[in-house]
Design a protein around this motif. Sequence first.
Motif, PDB file in Angstrom:
ATOM      1  N   ALA A  81       0.817  -1.212   0.000  1.00 31.52           N
ATOM      2  CA  ALA A  81       0.000   0.000   0.000  1.00 31.52           C
ATOM      3  C   ALA A  81       0.850   1.260   0.000  1.00 31.52           C
ATOM      4  O   ALA A  81       0.376   2.332  -0.377  1.00 31.52           O
ATOM      5  CB  ALA A  81      -0.936   0.002   1.210  1.00 31.52           C
ATOM      6  N   VAL A  82       2.097   1.133   0.458  1.00 34.70           N
ATOM      7  CA  VAL A  82       3.066   2.230   0.431  1.00 34.70           C
ATOM      8  C   VAL A  82       4.325   1.672  -0.221  1.00 34.70           C
ATOM      9  O   VAL A  82       4.978   0.787   0.335  1.00 34.70           O
ATOM     10  CB  VAL A  82       3.364   2.762   1.846  1.00 34.70           C
ATOM     11  CG1 VAL A  82       4.359   3.914   1.784  1.00 34.70           C
ATOM     12  CG2 VAL A  82       2.077   3.205   2.542  1.00 34.70           C
ATOM     13  N   VAL A  83       4.649   2.171  -1.423  1.00 35.95           N
ATOM     14  CA  VAL A  83       5.730   1.612  -2.233  1.00 35.95           C
ATOM     15  C   VAL A  83       6.952   2.507  -2.148  1.00 35.95           C
ATOM     16  O   VAL A  83       6.884   3.708  -2.466  1.00 35.95           O
ATOM     17  CB  VAL A  83       5.289   1.476  -3.708  1.00 35.95           C
ATOM     18  CG1 VAL A  83       6.382   0.793  -4.533  1.00 35.95           C
ATOM     19  CG2 VAL A  83       3.977   0.701  -3.823  1.00 35.95           C
ATOM     20  N   ALA A  84       8.091   1.948  -1.711  1.00 34.87           N
ATOM     21  CA  ALA A  84       9.335   2.716  -1.648  1.00 34.87           C
ATOM     22  C   ALA A  84       9.826   3.028  -3.061  1.00 34.87           C
ATOM     23  O   ALA A  84       9.713   2.214  -3.976  1.00 34.87           O
ATOM     24  CB  ALA A  84      10.398   1.933  -0.887  1.00 34.87           C
ATOM     25  N   ASN A  85      10.382   4.226  -3.222  1.00 36.71           N
ATOM     26  CA  ASN A  85      10.876   4.697  -4.515  1.00 36.71           C
ATOM     27  C   ASN A  85      12.345   5.086  -4.427  1.00 36.71           C
ATOM     28  O   ASN A  85      12.811   5.531  -3.370  1.00 36.71           O
ATOM     29  CB  ASN A  85      10.097   5.927  -4.986  1.00 36.71           C
ATOM     30  CG  ASN A  85       8.602   5.706  -5.063  1.00 36.71           C
ATOM     31  OD1 ASN A  85       7.823   6.558  -4.654  1.00 36.71           O
ATOM     32  ND2 ASN A  85       8.186   4.560  -5.570  1.00 36.71           N
ATOM     33  N   LYS A  93       9.885  12.003   0.483  1.00 35.69           N
ATOM     34  CA  LYS A  93       9.824  10.874   1.412  1.00 35.69           C
ATOM     35  C   LYS A  93      10.185   9.547   0.729  1.00 35.69           C
ATOM     36  O   LYS A  93      10.191   8.498   1.384  1.00 35.69           O
ATOM     37  CB  LYS A  93       8.429  10.767   2.038  1.00 35.69           C
ATOM     38  CG  LYS A  93       8.081  11.924   2.957  1.00 35.69           C
ATOM     39  CD  LYS A  93       9.032  12.010   4.151  1.00 35.69           C
ATOM     40  CE  LYS A  93       8.629  13.126   5.099  1.00 35.69           C
ATOM     41  NZ  LYS A  93       9.577  13.243   6.232  1.00 35.69           N
ATOM     42  N   TYR A  94      10.478   9.566  -0.538  1.00 35.21           N
ATOM     43  CA  TYR A  94      10.923   8.375  -1.257  1.00 35.21           C
ATOM     44  C   TYR A  94       9.923   7.215  -1.116  1.00 35.21           C
ATOM     45  O   TYR A  94      10.301   6.073  -0.946  1.00 35.21           O
ATOM     46  CB  TYR A  94      12.314   7.940  -0.785  1.00 35.21           C
ATOM     47  CG  TYR A  94      13.425   8.858  -1.262  1.00 35.21           C
ATOM     48  CD1 TYR A  94      14.212   8.511  -2.360  1.00 35.21           C
ATOM     49  CD2 TYR A  94      13.684  10.071  -0.633  1.00 35.21           C
ATOM     50  CE1 TYR A  94      15.230   9.345  -2.803  1.00 35.21           C
ATOM     51  CE2 TYR A  94      14.690  10.915  -1.065  1.00 35.21           C
ATOM     52  CZ  TYR A  94      15.462  10.542  -2.148  1.00 35.21           C
ATOM     53  OH  TYR A  94      16.468  11.371  -2.597  1.00 35.21           O
ATOM     54  N   ARG A  95       8.647   7.542  -1.208  1.00 35.62           N
ATOM     55  CA  ARG A  95       7.609   6.516  -1.183  1.00 35.62           C
ATOM     56  C   ARG A  95       6.353   7.048  -1.857  1.00 35.62           C
ATOM     57  O   ARG A  95       6.124   8.254  -1.904  1.00 35.62           O
ATOM     58  CB  ARG A  95       7.312   6.037   0.241  1.00 35.62           C
ATOM     59  CG  ARG A  95       6.856   7.118   1.207  1.00 35.62           C
ATOM     60  CD  ARG A  95       5.373   7.277   1.257  1.00 35.62           C
ATOM     61  NE  ARG A  95       4.981   8.304   2.210  1.00 35.62           N
ATOM     62  CZ  ARG A  95       4.817   9.595   1.904  1.00 35.62           C
ATOM     63  NH1 ARG A  95       5.034  10.011   0.667  1.00 35.62           N
ATOM     64  NH2 ARG A  95       4.420  10.466   2.823  1.00 35.62           N
ATOM     65  N   VAL A 159      18.361   6.078   0.876  1.00 37.85           N
ATOM     66  CA  VAL A 159      17.696   6.012  -0.434  1.00 37.85           C
ATOM     67  C   VAL A 159      17.311   4.562  -0.694  1.00 37.85           C
ATOM     68  O   VAL A 159      18.183   3.684  -0.726  1.00 37.85           O
ATOM     69  CB  VAL A 159      18.615   6.525  -1.559  1.00 37.85           C
ATOM     70  CG1 VAL A 159      17.931   6.361  -2.916  1.00 37.85           C
ATOM     71  CG2 VAL A 159      18.991   7.981  -1.328  1.00 37.85           C
ATOM     72  N   PRO A 160      16.022   4.263  -0.858  1.00 37.83           N
ATOM     73  CA  PRO A 160      15.602   2.889  -1.142  1.00 37.83           C
ATOM     74  C   PRO A 160      16.317   2.329  -2.375  1.00 37.83           C
ATOM     75  O   PRO A 160      16.473   3.006  -3.387  1.00 37.83           O
ATOM     76  CB  PRO A 160      14.098   3.028  -1.390  1.00 37.83           C
ATOM     77  CG  PRO A 160      13.696   4.238  -0.604  1.00 37.83           C
ATOM     78  CD  PRO A 160      14.864   5.172  -0.726  1.00 37.83           C
TER      79      PRO A 160
END
Length: 275
Positions: A81-85, A93-95, A159-160
């Motif tokens: 539901a919340v995808v890291a970017n 927020k890198y998501r 950073v993801p």
Amino acid sequence: PAGRRAGGSGGIDPDGPDDPTFGDLLFPDNLLVTLYGAPQLERTILGRRSVRGAARELELRVRPYERRGDRPVVPGFDLIAVVANSTPGPDRKYRTRQPDELIATYLEAVRELDGRLMLDIQPGRSTALTEIVALKRWIAAPDVDVAIAPEWNVGPRGVPGRTTGRIKAAEINAASLRLDRIVENENLPPKVLVVHQFTKRMVKGRARIKQRPGVQVAMNFDGIGSPPAKEAGYGALATEGLFNGFSVFLLLDSREMGAGAILGMLPTVDFLMLQ
């Protein structure tokens, strides 16, 4: 047998009564079997199937566990539901949060199977607690649970994809406390909180993770490899007083483990994720 299940009991007596204050507990008397992923991620099973196709696949996947196991099997979708970017996004927020319409579609489909929807959180530079607050309208439903992916919990500077994240027991406890309050305030049955892991360093202070009356915490082993290696990793990361989860990577494991092997593992698997 109850004694055998006790290895995955999360500190709850399998022969004891459920807490009437919070309604029926899912674990340890049931096995939750989920299909994982998101439609944007083609390497996941939810990315390789339409919603209807995923529902059909889920029905097929639970049958061996129903036939061979000694517990009722609850089907579910584990939707990211919340995808890291790897890019910061508008709020840095890198998501990315999934749209409500998408969540609603998966919830409707799994309800047709009398199943549950798990909302999986990859925090990026956000926090699990912040994302739980953002997802509250969905979590307030009686059949919606939560998972946290520490690998993607990279903190304020990570950073993801480049930073391997981790999570502290205090963060998990803060998340479970918020879930517990939602359960109590909304008069809901207990929820499941899954925490993914594949190394010991990924979860700091695991012995301090709390079980709460309205939240059953399960540690899910996300290791990839051969069946012997996966079983060894699963046993090494099992944590006293918490429930146990296990992941099968349909495209990446050297050999897919079947229902007989998974049901025979100790401690007992309470949550199974197929990706």
